[in-house]
Structures are given as structure tokens and as C-alpha cells.
Design a protein around this motif. Structure first.
Motif, PDB file in Angstrom:
ATOM      1  N   UNK A   9       0.842  -1.181   0.000  1.00  0.00           N
ATOM      2  CA  UNK A   9       0.000   0.000   0.000  1.00  0.00           C
ATOM      3  C   UNK A   9       0.880   1.234   0.000  1.00  0.00           C
ATOM      4  N   UNK A  10       0.379   2.349  -0.513  1.00  0.00           N
ATOM      5  CA  UNK A  10       1.215   3.536  -0.648  1.00  0.00           C
ATOM      6  C   UNK A  10       1.545   4.168   0.686  1.00  0.00           C
ATOM      7  N   UNK A  11       2.688   4.796   0.761  1.00  0.00           N
ATOM      8  CA  UNK A  11       3.096   5.520   1.962  1.00  0.00           C
ATOM      9  C   UNK A  11       2.890   7.007   1.743  1.00  0.00           C
ATOM     10  N   UNK A  12       2.723   7.788   2.807  1.00  0.00           N
ATOM     11  CA  UNK A  12       2.603   9.238   2.642  1.00  0.00           C
ATOM     12  C   UNK A  12       3.837   9.801   1.956  1.00  0.00           C
ATOM     13  N   UNK A  13       3.696  10.942   1.283  1.00  0.00           N
ATOM     14  CA  UNK A  13       4.838  11.511   0.565  1.00  0.00           C
ATOM     15  C   UNK A  13       6.030  11.719   1.489  1.00  0.00           C
ATOM     16  N   UNK A  14       7.164  11.219   1.071  1.00  0.00           N
ATOM     17  CA  UNK A  14       8.372  11.375   1.874  1.00  0.00           C
ATOM     18  C   UNK A  14       9.473  12.071   1.095  1.00  0.00           C
ATOM     19  N   UNK A  15       9.256  12.281  -0.202  1.00  0.00           N
ATOM     20  CA  UNK A  15      10.260  12.918  -1.035  1.00  0.00           C
ATOM     21  C   UNK A  15       9.930  14.396  -1.214  1.00  0.00           C
ATOM     22  N   UNK A  16      10.958  15.190  -1.395  1.00  0.00           N
ATOM     23  CA  UNK A  16      10.746  16.626  -1.566  1.00  0.00           C
ATOM     24  C   UNK A  16      10.046  16.939  -2.877  1.00  0.00           C
ATOM     25  N   UNK A  17      10.093  16.014  -3.834  1.00  0.00           N
ATOM     26  CA  UNK A  17       9.491  16.288  -5.136  1.00  0.00           C
ATOM     27  C   UNK A  17       8.173  15.544  -5.329  1.00  0.00           C
ATOM     28  N   UNK A  18       7.527  15.092  -4.246  1.00  0.00           N
ATOM     29  CA  UNK A  18       6.223  14.455  -4.356  1.00  0.00           C
ATOM     30  C   UNK A  18       5.272  15.044  -3.328  1.00  0.00           C
ATOM     31  N   UNK A  19       3.980  14.927  -3.605  1.00  0.00           N
ATOM     32  CA  UNK A  19       2.985  15.515  -2.715  1.00  0.00           C
ATOM     33  C   UNK A  19       1.643  14.845  -2.928  1.00  0.00           C
ATOM     34  N   UNK A  20       0.741  15.036  -1.977  1.00  0.00           N
ATOM     35  CA  UNK A  20      -0.643  14.602  -2.136  1.00  0.00           C
ATOM     36  C   UNK A  20      -1.428  15.696  -2.844  1.00  0.00           C
ATOM     37  N   UNK A  21      -2.241  15.307  -3.813  1.00  0.00           N
ATOM     38  CA  UNK A  21      -3.098  16.268  -4.502  1.00  0.00           C
ATOM     39  C   UNK A  21      -4.502  15.691  -4.600  1.00  0.00           C
ATOM     40  N   UNK A  22      -5.465  16.578  -4.763  1.00  0.00           N
ATOM     41  CA  UNK A  22      -6.847  16.133  -4.928  1.00  0.00           C
ATOM     42  C   UNK A  22      -6.984  15.356  -6.229  1.00  0.00           C
ATOM     43  N   UNK A  23      -7.826  14.331  -6.199  1.00  0.00           N
ATOM     44  CA  UNK A  23      -7.992  13.475  -7.376  1.00  0.00           C
ATOM     45  C   UNK A  23      -9.441  13.027  -7.481  1.00  0.00           C
TER      46      UNK A  23
END
Length: 324
Positions: free
Chosen positions: A115-129
Motif C-alpha cells: 500500500x502507498x506511503x505518505x509523501x516522503x520525497x521533496x518532489x512528491x505531494x498529495x493532490x486532490x484526485x
């Protein structure tokens, strides 16, 4: 826009890529809410939630999801300065990000499921979908009267016993015999549905259990006729839209028809085992990215599923599919 204009716009934008896949090749999607409007867009359900995306790949703007992603690395503003105002912006952005990130990445999934993990990289983020699920079907359950499947000679009982014992070919013989005995019933149901512009149907005898309060429906296991038909506009007789069915119709050979007014949303939640907000895995081959200029929602990312909801999996549904 018109179909030709939409196609031209899509061609100009180029092929849009999907959000990153997990280890099993699915698109991880955290479901928050759902929407359906049977009057305006029959046969369609929209799922709202969040996906994790690499910012540089998906967005050219520095502002994503309501906060400034340039401040996530702690380096301040876009010019690389480290002023107090930049630090304040960075703190605010971090707080906002935490409030919009699903807090439990394993919600509704067992620990053994990727299962996916919360964003941990500086170049990734959660966005509305948003996931627009199209071309959904309705399944009706026609309860035959007692005389339709009378078994005075015991043939059906013998075939059922053989099928339960795993005798090769017994299940197919049983289904064939049920189709024969339900022949007149199917004709009556077709005539009934034709009055509501429903002609594109598929019928199959199935076993179901009824556990509610109606006394005219047999309790326990019984054979019923399952009728499946599309609800989308243009799928009815002569390219029309199927009309609404009455709540509990009856006929000469059937005592009632169940699920006549079941919404697509209710059917989707039940069949895909969706019990509330939580993780859903979307089969990558069943979903497409919608170019931003052609989206029907205001979400940062919109996906569409043209072939119904079979590519949606909760942990429970995925376990069922793996067992099969």
C-alpha cells in the motif's frame, strides 16, 4: 467542447501519464467521498480522494494543493533566500501538508498488502484526485413464481447434487436446464423491460439468499434470474436512455423484481466492498488520465474508467480476486 474539439485538444496536450504505480502495478487512491447524479449522467459515479504525484512531472505551477511546494525543502522562497518570512512560509506549508495527507497509509489494507506511503520525497505531494467510473450496469433479480422451477421428477435436485460434488460438466448441465425451464419467464421479463426502453440485457440463473421481511420471497437459497443491463445514455432502445423502473413489479411468472431502483453508487459500493474512506487500488490497465483542460471536475488529477468498476479493488476485493 464538441467531440472533435475535445479530440483536437487531447492531441495537442499529448498523452497524459498516470500517477506512480505501487509494487503490484496499481494506482493507489485514498477515497474520501463519492458523487452520483442519475438524472444528468446515468451510469456514472465519481470518486473523490487523493493521489501521490511527483510534482515536477505533473505540474508546472509551484502552487499545488493549496500550498507553496517550493518551501518544502526548507530553503525558503523561489530565489533560494533564507529570510524569516521564508521560514514562516515553510512552516505554514508543512502544517498544511500534514493536514491534507491521509494519516494511515494502511487503512483498510492488511500489512501484507503493498500500500502507498505518505509523501516522503521533496518532489512528491498529495493532490486532490477524482476517478470518473463510466458505463456502469444495473443488476436486477427476478424472483420466479413457485411453478416455474417445479422439480417433480427430481432432475434439478440430481443435477445440483452432482454440481456440488464437483462432477465434470454437471454445473453446465444444471445451468442449461435452468435456462430451459426459465424460457417463458425470460420472454415475459424481456417484454416487461422493453416498455422502459431496456433491450440490451443479459440473463443468467443464479443462486441468492433473501433475508429481509417480504413474505412473497422464499427464504434461504433459491434460484432467481439475474438481469444485467447498462444505464448510460444511448444504451436504451433506439439509442435512447433507459427509463426508471417501478419499485416492485410483478407478473404472471415472477412474484417481484429486486433492485429496480438501486443506484449505481450503491451497487458499486457493495460489489467492490467499499465500506467508507480508505485505500483503493486501481488497475492501471483499466484507467486513463484525463487532460486537465478536458476534466469534468476541479481536482488536480482526474482519472477515468470507461469499462466500469471491475478495476477497483479494496483489500477485501483484492483477496477475493487472488483466491479465484
Amino acid at each position: 467542447p464538441s467531440p472533435s474539439a475535445a479530440a483536437a485538444a487531447a492531441a495537442a496536450l499529448g498523452e497524459e501519464e498516470l500517477p506512480p504505480l505501487d509494487d503490484q502495478g496499481y494506482v493507489p487512491f485514498y477515497l474520501y467521498d463519492t458523487y452520483e447524479n442519475m438524472d444528468v449522467r446515468p451510469g456514472e459515479v465519481i470518486l473523490f480522494g487523493k493521489v501521490e504525484v511527483p510534482v515536477n512531472t505533473f505540474f508546472s505551477s509551484a502552487n499545488v494543493g493549496g500550498y507553496d511546494i517550493r518551501s518544502k525543502g526548507g530553503g525558503g522562497g523561489g530565489n533560494g533566500s533564507s529570510s524569516n518570512s521564508s521560514s514562516t512560509a515553510n512552516t505554514t506549508a508543512t502544517a498544511t501538508r500534514k493536514s491534507t495527507t491521509p494519516q494511515n497509509p494502511n487503512h483498510n489494507f492488511p500489512s501484507s498488502t503493498a500500500s502507498p506511503a505518505p509523501p516522503s520525497q521533496a518532489d512528491s505531494t498529495w493532490v486532490s484526485a477524482a476517478v470518473v467510473v463510466k458505463n456502469l450496469y444495473r443488476s436486477l433479480y427476478v424472483v420466479p413464481t413457485a411453478d416455474v422451477l417445479t422439480d417433480a421428477d427430481g432432475e434439478l435436485a440430481a443435477l445440483e447434487a452432482k454440481a456440488a460434488a464437483g462432477v465434470p460438466g454437471a454445473k453446465m448441465d444444471l445451468i442449461k436446464q435452468l435456462h430451459i425451464r426459465m424460457g417463458d419467464l425470460k420472454s415475459e421479463v424481456r417484454d416487461f423491460l422493453r416498455r422502459f426502453k431496456i433491450t440490451n440485457t443479459r440473463m443468467m440463473p443464479v443462486r441468492r439468499k433473501y433475508a429481509f421481511d417480504r413474505t412473497d420471497i422464499p427464504r434461504g437459497d433459491s434460484w432467481v434470474l439475474k438481469v444485467r443491463y447498462p444505464l448510460s445514455a444511448g444504451t436504451g432502445a433506439g439509442g435512447s436512455t433507459p427509463l426508471p423502473l417501478p419499485l416492485a413489479p410483478s407478473g404472471q411468472l415472477f412474484s417481484t423484481i429486486l433492485a429496480c431502483q438501486q443506484s449505481c453508487l450503491e451497487a458499486l459500493l457493495i460489489k467492490r466492498r467499499i465500506r467508507g474512506p480508505g485505500w483503493i487500488q486501481i488497475q492501471s490497465s483499466a484507467v486513463q488520465r484525463v487532460p486537465y483542460m478536458l476534466q469534468s471536475t476541479w481536482s488536480k488529477v482526474e482519472l477515468k474508467m470507461e469499462g466500469g468498476a471491475k478495476g477497483l479493488f479494496t483489500a477485501e476485493k483484492l483477496s477475493e480476486a487472488e483466491r479465484k
